[in-house]
Write an enzyme that holds these catalytic residues in place. Structure first.
Site, mmCIF file in Angstrom:
data_model
loop_
_atom_site.group_PDB
_atom_site.id
_atom_site.type_symbol
_atom_site.label_atom_id
_atom_site.label_comp_id
_atom_site.label_asym_id
_atom_site.label_seq_id
_atom_site.Cartn_x
_atom_site.Cartn_y
_atom_site.Cartn_z
ATOM 1 C CB SER A 1 -67.371 36.168 -39.211
ATOM 2 O OG SER A 1 -66.851 37.383 -39.696
ATOM 3 N N GLY B 1 -66.084 54.274 -53.938
ATOM 4 C CA GLY B 1 -66.329 53.363 -55.059
ATOM 5 C C GLY B 1 -67.812 53.060 -55.202
ATOM 6 C CE LYS B 2 -70.248 48.003 -52.817
ATOM 7 N NZ LYS B 2 -71.082 46.992 -53.495
ATOM 8 C CG ASP C 1 -64.721 51.543 -37.044
ATOM 9 O OD1 ASP C 1 -64.163 50.488 -37.406
ATOM 10 O OD2 ASP C 1 -65.824 51.571 -36.480
ATOM 11 N N PRO C 2 -67.001 54.265 -38.594
ATOM 12 C CG PRO C 2 -68.524 54.038 -40.332
ATOM 13 C CD PRO C 2 -67.269 53.436 -39.770
ATOM 14 C CB VAL D 1 -67.809 43.055 -35.723
ATOM 15 C CG1 VAL D 1 -69.284 43.250 -36.053
ATOM 16 C CG2 VAL D 1 -67.598 43.113 -34.229
ATOM 17 C CE1 TYR E 1 -67.666 47.515 -50.211
ATOM 18 C CE2 TYR E 1 -68.530 48.892 -48.452
ATOM 19 C CZ TYR E 1 -68.658 47.802 -49.290
ATOM 20 O OH TYR E 1 -69.778 47.009 -49.228
ATOM 21 N N GLY F 1 -65.510 49.986 -27.984
ATOM 22 C CA GLY F 1 -66.680 49.116 -28.165
ATOM 23 C C GLY F 1 -67.986 49.866 -28.032
#
Ligand code: UDP
Length: 318
Positions: free
Chosen positions: A191, A150-151, A275-276, A189, A147, A209
């Site tokens: 939804s 790709g972006k 995960d940033p 997150v 992702y 978290g």
């Protein structure tokens, strides 16, 4: 009247954009392969005389009969569970082949084309908040690379078509956006937490978290995209769009729980790799250039989104 093509038009952002563009009197061609989008999202405009849905995968070239004035290129799986795992290669293909095919279409039509890029181009950012001139900290071999690389490649293609072929381009880097028409099953997150709370299920926090995100309500994101699309020819971006209000994932869980009530409890699961840790947009450029700033803050946006999912769950809970 403008003829505007929206790729990813049945997705979350795309469907909200199509509805607004049709309501403002444009002719809209909505292109999607419905891989992560849904026809349900465009039901309210499906029969409109100025709206047409085209089932198409932008990995393949697209011909249209009518002359196109503007293209919003939004097509791409955007939720980590959707783009990781077995759909990873399709994600890169959509970013890269999709960009080439839509840039070719823009060139042929002399249309302006806007790329929905992403805060993911900054990767696990080492600067905070993220400004447009930051070049990012991306793991090219990680599970998010399909992702974010790709972006990044799509952005590079946009600027090369601009420099080489004089295509009129705009690049918007979209930070986390939420609101009605999010796919309840796409694992994002906001939804996830709302649906979990409404259904009385456990609220799943990944990691401790303490990672942060900045959540922008969909109408604000779309407002800036439209302003950027219609900006003067010389403006290409990239420009960040997002809400700088920054929250930890735990704070988000607590806010959702407090609003929905119910019996759900918080549980902790493994943090996916890459995960940033922190994400927050610097929106100075959007503010200066477009006089834009977000108008819907998290508490209000969550109320609207909870109301949407309540109806959704009542109508579709099987
Ligand atoms: N997340 C979480 N629980 C979930 C879904 C996501 O704690 O049920 C975390 C996820 O690990 C990330 C943050 O929430 O740190 C935002 O995730 P999302 O998939 O919405 O967007 P992105 O990672 O692309 O910012």
């Amino acid at each position: 009247m403008k003829t505007i093509l929206v790729t990813g038009g049945t997705g979350f952002l795309g469907s909200n954009l199509c509805i607004r563009l049709v309501r403002e009197g444009n002719r809209v061609l909505c292109v999607d392969n419905n891989y992560t989008g849904s026809l349900q999202n465009i039901a309210e405009i499906a029969g409109h005389k100025n709206f047409r849905f085209i089932a198409h995968d932008i990995c393949n070239p697209l011909q249209t009969e009518e002359k196109i004035d503007q293209i919003y290129n939004l097509a791409c799986p955007a939720s980590p569970p959707a783009y990781q795992g077995k759909h990873a290669i399709a994600t890169t293909k959509t970013c890269v082949f999709g960009a080439i095919n839509m840039l070719e279409l823009a060139k042929k039509n002399q249309a302006v084309i806007l790329q929905a890029s992403t805060s993911e181009v900054y990767g696990d950012s080492l600067v905070h908040p993220q400004t447009e001139n930051y070049r990012g900290n991306v793991n090219p071999v990680g599970i998010r690379a399909c992702y974010n690389e790709g972006k990044r490649c799509a952005e590079s293609l946009f600027f090369d078509y601009h420099r080489q072929d004089d295509v009129a381009i705009k690049v918007v880097r979209v930070f986390n956006t939420y609101g009605p028409k999010m796919n309840p099953n796409d694992g994002r997150v906001v939804s996830n937490f709302i649906c979990q709370a409404l259904l009385g299920k456990d609220i799943t926090i990944y990691g401790s978290g303490s990672q942060t995100r900045s959540f922008c309500y969909v109408d604000d994101t779309i407002e800036l995209m439209i302003r950027v699309m219609n900006s003067d020819k010389d403006f290409t971006g990239p420009v960040n769009t997002g809400n700088p209000g920054e929250f930890t994932v735990k704070e988000l869980a607590e806010q959702v729980l407090a609003k929905v009530g119910g019996t759900s409890k918080i549980v902790y699961k493994d943090l996916p790799s890459d995960d940033p840790c922190k994400r927050c947009p610097d929106i100075s450029l959007a503010m200066e250039k477009f006089g834009w700033k977000p108008t819907v803050m998290l508490a209000e946006g969550l109320d609207k989104t909870i109301a949407y999912f309540k109806t959704y769950i009542q109508e579709y809970k099987g």
